[in-house]
Design a protein around this motif. Structure first.
Motif, PDB file in Angstrom:
ATOM      1  N   GLY A  21       0.802  -1.216   0.000  1.00 31.73           N
ATOM      2  CA  GLY A  21       0.000   0.000   0.000  1.00 31.73           C
ATOM      3  C   GLY A  21       0.835   1.265   0.000  1.00 31.73           C
ATOM      4  N   ALA A  22       0.173   2.355  -0.270  1.00 32.58           N
ATOM      5  CA  ALA A  22       0.808   3.671  -0.194  1.00 32.58           C
ATOM      6  C   ALA A  22       0.749   4.132   1.252  1.00 32.58           C
ATOM      7  N   HIS A  32      -1.235   3.495   6.173  1.00 35.01           N
ATOM      8  CA  HIS A  32      -0.982   2.660   4.999  1.00 35.01           C
ATOM      9  C   HIS A  32      -2.324   2.357   4.360  1.00 35.01           C
ATOM     10  N   VAL A  33      -2.435   2.567   3.046  1.00 37.17           N
ATOM     11  CA  VAL A  33      -3.686   2.288   2.332  1.00 37.17           C
ATOM     12  C   VAL A  33      -3.372   1.479   1.087  1.00 37.17           C
ATOM     13  N   ALA A  34      -4.064   0.352   0.935  1.00 39.32           N
ATOM     14  CA  ALA A  34      -3.951  -0.472  -0.268  1.00 39.32           C
ATOM     15  C   ALA A  34      -5.348  -0.653  -0.837  1.00 39.32           C
ATOM     16  N   LEU A  35      -5.464  -0.543  -2.136  1.00 36.65           N
ATOM     17  CA  LEU A  35      -6.746  -0.764  -2.800  1.00 36.65           C
ATOM     18  C   LEU A  35      -6.752  -2.173  -3.370  1.00 36.65           C
ATOM     19  N   THR A  36      -7.797  -2.930  -3.057  1.00 39.03           N
ATOM     20  CA  THR A  36      -7.907  -4.314  -3.505  1.00 39.03           C
ATOM     21  C   THR A  36      -9.196  -4.487  -4.289  1.00 39.03           C
ATOM     22  N   ARG A 105      -4.054  11.641   2.701  1.00 36.94           N
ATOM     23  CA  ARG A 105      -2.837  11.659   1.883  1.00 36.94           C
ATOM     24  C   ARG A 105      -2.503  10.264   1.360  1.00 36.94           C
ATOM     25  N   ALA A 106      -2.655   9.241   2.181  1.00 42.05           N
ATOM     26  CA  ALA A 106      -2.370   7.873   1.751  1.00 42.05           C
ATOM     27  C   ALA A 106      -3.370   7.397   0.701  1.00 42.05           C
ATOM     28  N   VAL A 107      -4.637   7.781   0.846  1.00 35.72           N
ATOM     29  CA  VAL A 107      -5.643   7.405  -0.161  1.00 35.72           C
ATOM     30  C   VAL A 107      -5.309   8.051  -1.505  1.00 35.72           C
ATOM     31  N   ARG A 108      -4.928   9.325  -1.482  1.00 34.88           N
ATOM     32  CA  ARG A 108      -4.541   9.993  -2.735  1.00 34.88           C
ATOM     33  C   ARG A 108      -3.359   9.288  -3.382  1.00 34.88           C
TER      34      ARG A 108
END
Length: 115
Positions: A21-22, A32-36, A105-108
């Motif tokens: 994740g970013a 930390h954000v990861a798109l699944t 910010r992590a989502v962006r």
């Protein structure tokens, strides 16, 4: 309180989110954000012993959960989010601004990374 459907419990899911994740950091929290492709939004917390004793760690977790619940509806479907508290988080009386800022910010960054 964080609804049960949003809780991340699987250790592999924590690891994948942190590694792939970013992330965005500030003085108190790393987000930390990861798109699944999996449905729903899941949130996990990591609050280590460097943050403080058990009472302090639990207080930090409650404050992070309280800050993130209103933001859940605005997250993209399939989001996996892990918040890692840093030692200065224990001294913050209001973690909301740090949590929300780091999350956005992590989502962006994750949407830029994915697309």
């Amino acid at each position: 309180m964080l609804p049960q459907a949003y809780r991340m419990r699987d250790g592999d899911e924590f690891r994948r989110t942190i590694r792939r994740g970013a992330s965005a950091a500030n003085d108190a929290v790393v987000s930390h954000v990861a798109l699944t492709d999996a449905p729903g939004v899941r949130v996990g917390l990591v609050v280590g012993k460097k943050v403080g004793n058990a009472v302090t760690r639990n207080r930090v977790k409650r404050r992070i959960r309280h800050a993130v619940v209103p933001e859940l509806a605005g997250l993209p479907d399939g989001s996996r989010v892990v918040f890692r508290a840093l030692p200065p988080a224990a001294a913050r009386h209001d973690l909301s601004a740090d949590v929300v800022d780091g999350l956005h910010r992590a989502v962006r960054r994750s949407t830029t990374k994915r697309g």
